[in-house]
Design an enzyme around this catalytic site. Structure first.
Site, PDB file in Angstrom:
ATOM      1  N   SER A 576       0.850  -0.930  -0.072  1.00  0.00           N
ATOM      2  CA  SER A 576       0.023  -0.047  -0.206  1.00  0.00           C
ATOM      3  C   SER A 576       1.025   1.127   0.083  1.00  0.00           C
ATOM      4  CB  SER A 576      -1.100   0.215   1.059  1.00  0.00           C
ATOM      5  OG  SER A 576      -1.366   1.416   1.337  1.00  0.00           O
ATOM      6  N   TYR A 589      -1.846  -0.569  10.517  1.00  0.00           N
ATOM      7  CA  TYR A 589      -1.772  -0.884   9.216  1.00  0.00           C
ATOM      8  C   TYR A 589      -0.428  -0.228   8.524  1.00  0.00           C
ATOM      9  CZ  TYR A 589      -3.741  -1.231   4.250  1.00  0.00           C
ATOM     10  OH  TYR A 589      -4.081  -1.435   2.907  1.00  0.00           O
TER      11      TYR A 589
END
Length: 698
Positions: A576, A589
């Protein structure tokens, strides 16, 4: 009329046939499809069917007879109008006036094109004159196991007479072509009133005035041969000389096969990467565990349709069924000499049989590999070809069983087999095959493949030719996903990437289904967006376990398989932008994604010598179609940016340099760039985010 058979399936549906009315071509196609649906009658791509109709000649307006026949390379089980050729029957028969003998066969095939009636015809097959020189309205040329057993048995002509009396003709082996058509015509003229003809070492011709009569004639003739063989086997009490090797239990056979397949795949891929197939049916085990295996296997197959797909003979492994396969290097040392000997013998076969104009020698590796006590493997350019090769060798087993029960099995002389295998017309057919797709010989395992980005990646890889194994924790989504692919190019495994044993089971499935694995894409994931003080230990652990530990264990087990294959490979981490860019409410995350990215770099540095490339694709803002945006993550990100959930897609599109919405398919394109185009790139990152300046890698 008889409608119950023990050895073939009666599939004629009167209602369906009546719906076709008097359309003889449609009825011929219907007959073809139901014949091809029974593998005991003919295999994929095997056999040929035809019908003759009266049509108006567009040049003269006269009524002429036209023969409609399966075109070159077709399959009767899936045959439709686009797959047939339409030829003027009279023109085809007039070719007898210019035929100069056996040396003229190849020229005659070119002349078939001068007989074309339907300008949309598929290229006429080599069997065209065999149908055209016979007078019947509907004709079947089939390769039933029972009939080939009769055709391949010693004293085949005598056996034919014993089964059918004067109702069947018989012609000796001859390569398909115009002269064989003349031999069929002569056989019929010499034996008026026969219902069919047995072709020595080859197959069966049957016919009828209507499609249904032809269908029934075929079934009845096959049933008679099957009953004759069944009675012979019953009288003998055993087949193939009885059992020599004891089969392992079913679960142990599967375990052995999954361990061995990557190694076999690597050995079979010395010239071209191959895809594998495994079968351990009772029919296969009866043969491979028998006393007669050692005698029968080297003889090779008899029917041309068989050995064109299986090679002239299999490789029988000398491994004991109870061999410990835990050390791939030790097993490789045992198997390498066996493969080398097989390649050497194939080269000798080629050199001793080749002619001045023979095509160059093809891949000398085995297609069929037999492991007594365990099962049978097949390797070919794609899954369908590997599976079909296996099916054809099962047919060959049935033929050998039947022929041995009747009298004694005989195979084609090596020169005859070579002349079929390296026939210039067969080579031309191979050259006409469509170009392979970039990933057609590769196997990809995609985690998180039940939907969203993972499914989009699998779709892209499959569209580019890969065999895909979808994994996810939700079996219902996996079943739905696999159902979207055609043929047998995809399978699935329920897999929890936080558990090493679950990952091992998924790789076992990939090895059993396709022979190994070449591409692993870790797309499984979840997203939790919370401030530091609200992030729980449970939140932290699940992010680390799914994203980081899962990637570690996936890579560890994949590398073992890839090294065993010796073919290199690709590992792609779907990370990501958040692993590169600091943002609010994202400590769990973002940290996990950064760990994924750096692990990929570390693995790239370690595995480059094995030709295993490790790269990362960084999505950002994939809202539409992405599973992680269906829950709390969307609410968390909306809260972090002070907007509503509904405003998120527009917000993410406006913030990238290109003002683009990013879709799962865009991430799939990034993966394909690494595995299909950038084959000398490793340790790299592709950002698929529309351009985020703060996430630029350099």
């Amino acid at each position: 009329m008889q409608k119950t058979f023990q050895h073939v399936n009666y599939l004629w549906d009167e209602k369906k046939a009546n719906e076709l009315g008097d359309d003889q071509v449609a009825l011929f196609l219907y007959r073809s499809n139901i014949l091809g649906a029974d593998l005991r009658i003919t295999n994929y791509g095997g056999g040929n069917t035809s019908c003759k109709t009266i049509e108006k000649d567009p040049l003269t307006n006269e009524e002429v007879e036209v023969m409609w026949i399966k075109g070159s390379g077709g399959d009767i089980g899936t045959l439709d109008r686009a797959g047939i050729a339409g030829l003027y029957t009279e023109r085809l028969r007039n070719l007898k006036n210019v035929y100069e003998g056996l040396h003229d066969e190849d020229r005659m095939v070119g002349l078939f094109n001068h007989c074309i009636y339907d300008l949309d015809s598929r290229a006429p097959s080599i069997d065209t004159p065999l149908h055209g020189l016979l007078p019947f309205k509907h004709i079947d040329h089939l390769h039933p196991d029972a009939l080939i057993a009769v055709a391949a048995a010693k004293d085949s002509e005598k056996v034919t007479k014993e089964i059918w009396g004067d109702t069947m003709g018989w012609v000796p082996w001859q390569r398909p072509g115009f002269d064989l058509g003349l031999q069929l015509e002569k056989c019929l003229n010499d034996n008026p009133g026969i219902r069919g003809i047995v072709l020595g070492s080859h197959g069966l011709f049957t016919w009828g005035d209507t499609s249904y009569e032809c269908y029934m004639n075929s079934l009845e003739v096959i049933e008679m041969a099957s009953e004759y063989i069944a009675k012979k086997i019953e009288e003998q009490g055993e087949v193939f000389g009885g059992q020599k090797v004891q089969s392992l239990p079913a679960d142990e056979r599967k375990d052995k096969a999954s361990q061995l397949m990557p190694l076999l795949r690597g050995l079979c891929s010395s010239e071209n990467r191959m895809i594998g197939h495994f079968t351990d049916t009772d029919v296969v085990l009866e043969y491979i565990n028998s006393n007669d295996l050692e005698r029968l296997a080297p003889m090779g197959t008899s029917c041309p349709d068989h050995f064109l797909r299986t090679k002239i003979q299999p490789l029988v492994l000398k491994l004991d069924a109870n061999e410990d396969l835990g050390d791939p290097e030790a097993i490789l040392k045992k198997l390498e000499p066996e493969f080398e000997q097989y390649r050497k013998e194939y080269a000798q076969y080629y050199e001793s049989c080749k002619r001045d104009n023979s095509p160059a020698m093809r891949d000398p590796n085995p297609v069929i590999i037999i492991y007594p006590g365990v099962g049978m493997f097949s390797f070919a350019k794609n899954k369908q070809t590997a599976r079909v090769a296996s099916e054809f060798y099962v047919n060959a087993i049935n033929v050998m069983r039947g022929a041995e029960a009747i009298t004694e099995y005989t195979s084609l002389p090596r020169q005859e087999a070579f002349d079929i295998e390296y026939w210039l017309l067969e080579e031309a057919k191979l050259q006409r095959m469509p170009k392979e797709k970039p990933l057609s010989r590769k196997v990809a395992l995609v985690t998180g493949g039940g939907g969203g980005i993972g499914k989009a990646i699998a779709d892209k890889l499959a569209a580019e030719g890969a065999n895909v194994v979808l994994t996810d924790i939700a079996e219902d989504r996996l079943k739905e996903g696999v159902a979207t692919y055609k043929g047998d190019t995809a399978s699935y495994a329920v897999c929890d990437v936080t558990k090493s044993e679950s990952i091992a089971a998924a790789y076992k499935k990939a090895c059993l289904d396709f022979g190994g694995v070449d591409i692993v894409v870790h797309s499984a994931g979840l997203a939790i967006s919370k401030p530091l003080t609200e992030t729980t230990e449970k939140d932290w652990d699940i992010l680390q376990n799914v994203l980081v530990k899962g990637q570690f264990e996936l890579a560890k087990q994949a590398v073992k398989i890839m090294r065993t294959q010796g073919l290199g490979g690709d590992f792609i981490s779907i990370a990501s932008k958040n692993g590169l860019v600091s943002g609010p409410n994202n400590v769990g995350y973002g940290t996990a994604k950064a760990a994924q990215q750096h692990m990929a770099r570390l693995l790239a540095a370690e595995l480059g010598g094995d030709k295993i490339r490790v790269n990362t694709v960084n999505p950002d803002g994939v809202i539409v179609g992405s599973k992680i945006w269906e829950g709390d993550w969307a609410e968390g990100r909306a809260k972090a940016y002070g907007i509503s959930v509904e405003e998120l897609p527009a917000h993410y599109a406006k913030r990238n340099l290109m003002n683009e919405i990013i879709y799962p398919a865009d991430i799939a394109d990034g993966v394909f760039a690494f595995v299909g185009l950038l084959n000398k790139s490793t340790g790299n990152i592709i950002n698929v985010d529309g351009g985020m300046a703060n996430a630029f890698v350099r």
